[in-house]
Design an enzyme around this catalytic site. Sequence first.
Site, PDB file in Angstrom:
ATOM      1  N   LYS A  81      -8.600  -9.602  -8.936  1.00  0.00           N
ATOM      2  CA  LYS A  81      -9.661  -9.736  -7.951  1.00  0.00           C
ATOM      3  C   LYS A  81     -10.878  -8.888  -8.320  1.00  0.00           C
ATOM      4  O   LYS A  81     -10.725  -7.784  -8.839  1.00  0.00           O
ATOM      5  CB  LYS A  81      -9.089  -9.269  -6.590  1.00  0.00           C
ATOM      6  CG  LYS A  81      -9.651 -10.020  -5.402  1.00  0.00           C
ATOM      7  CD  LYS A  81      -8.878  -9.666  -4.131  1.00  0.00           C
ATOM      8  CE  LYS A  81      -9.706  -9.989  -2.906  1.00  0.00           C
ATOM      9  NZ  LYS A  81      -9.027  -9.778  -1.645  1.00  0.00           N
TER      10      LYS A  81
ATOM     11  N   LYS B 297       0.816  -1.216   0.000  1.00  0.00           N
ATOM     12  CA  LYS B 297       0.000   0.000   0.000  1.00  0.00           C
ATOM     13  C   LYS B 297       0.851   1.267   0.000  1.00  0.00           C
ATOM     14  O   LYS B 297       0.480   2.257  -0.608  1.00  0.00           O
ATOM     15  CB  LYS B 297      -0.938   0.016   1.216  1.00  0.00           C
ATOM     16  CG  LYS B 297      -2.104  -0.935   1.052  1.00  0.00           C
ATOM     17  CD  LYS B 297      -3.226  -0.600   2.031  1.00  0.00           C
ATOM     18  CE  LYS B 297      -4.399  -1.552   1.844  1.00  0.00           C
ATOM     19  NZ  LYS B 297      -5.398  -1.421   2.913  1.00  0.00           N
TER      20      LYS B 297
ATOM     21  N   LYS C  29     -14.451  -3.157  -6.353  1.00  0.00           N
ATOM     22  CA  LYS C  29     -15.388  -2.050  -6.563  1.00  0.00           C
ATOM     23  C   LYS C  29     -14.735  -0.927  -7.349  1.00  0.00           C
ATOM     24  O   LYS C  29     -15.412  -0.067  -7.894  1.00  0.00           O
ATOM     25  CB  LYS C  29     -15.911  -1.520  -5.231  1.00  0.00           C
ATOM     26  CG  LYS C  29     -14.852  -0.894  -4.372  1.00  0.00           C
ATOM     27  CD  LYS C  29     -15.429   0.118  -3.413  1.00  0.00           C
ATOM     28  CE  LYS C  29     -14.293   0.881  -2.766  1.00  0.00           C
ATOM     29  NZ  LYS C  29     -14.679   2.125  -2.159  1.00  0.00           N
TER      30      LYS C  29
END
Length: 338
Positions: free
Chosen positions: A203, A120, A206
């Site tokens: 994956k 991240k 959204k």
Amino acid sequence: MIDAITSTAAPRIFSGVQPTGNLHLGNYLGAIKQWVALQHDYESIFCIVDLHAITVLQNPDALRKATLEMAAAYIAAGIDPEKCIIFPQSMVKEHTELAWMLGCSTPLGWLNRMTQFKDKAGKHKDQASLGLYGYPVLMAADILLYHATHVPVGEDQKQHLELTRDIAGAMNRQVNAELFTIPEPLIMGEATRVMSLRDGTSKMSKSDPSDMSRINLSDDDDTIRRKFQKAKTDMEPGITLAENRPESANLLRIYASLADISSKQAEAQFEGSEFSHFKKELAELTISQLAPMRDEMQRLLKDKAQLKAILKRGSEAASDIAATTIKDVKHALGFVRV
Ligand code: TRP
């Protein structure tokens, strides 16, 4: 030497998901559906981890909306608020409190090994926040506050759970008592990673710009049919789990997970079938589970007062447990009580 806290006799699970808006089939099969089954065998605490969510910048209105949506999804999916504790993390102040205390006994070296932080933070480590770095310590606090014996998580959270076990062990040794219960991971079933309908190697997400890549929990029946019908498949014959056929394998795993069968069984069931037939079956099975859930979610979200009342009750029940743990930890660490 302090009194050892006896862990609960009944096995207890704690799990959490971040309040992300736009819930999709991946969120449902990867976590919520599995919890629905577990609630019968465990005392269950399900948290909406909004404090974890703010490790990246959030829009306040969107965060509030996503938190209520997630709570509605838990309940609509069949998590019984009469049996389980459902609450937003930020409503129970002990999470942040314990995170600080655990953080003081967590070596930087342990945190530096966390692959999620490395992913991240990327190349700009200096710009990453203290919160993002400390994310796994807050997660440890979530779990240890409740003396959870088991933690259902996906593969991607295994390392954080290992860290939680290490922190609990280190603290227990430091204070020379069984202050914390060492939790066991419950690594969840086959469809913990639902992949995109447009690309079987990434994956379902959204944030994928293509809405055709995912089944949203808010999609109507015809949209679900259309998305499965258009789902990418290759030109090869046969519906299989073969590794070099990621799209085919993904659809089979989704089917298996919805039908509560193994993916091998699903593969056998559709051996020799055409994709067009399989996709129709898959769409109808999906609709049979998602449609009632979607309608119930909408009903729950219409009555925000009732939903908030459920979360308030959950927060109070969680606080009762958390406050006892914090009291013991504070005593063990040497804080005066006046
Ligand atoms: N980090 C978890 C995730 O992103 C969410 C989470 C926070 C969690 N606290 C937890 C999961 C405690 C299990 C137990 O999926």
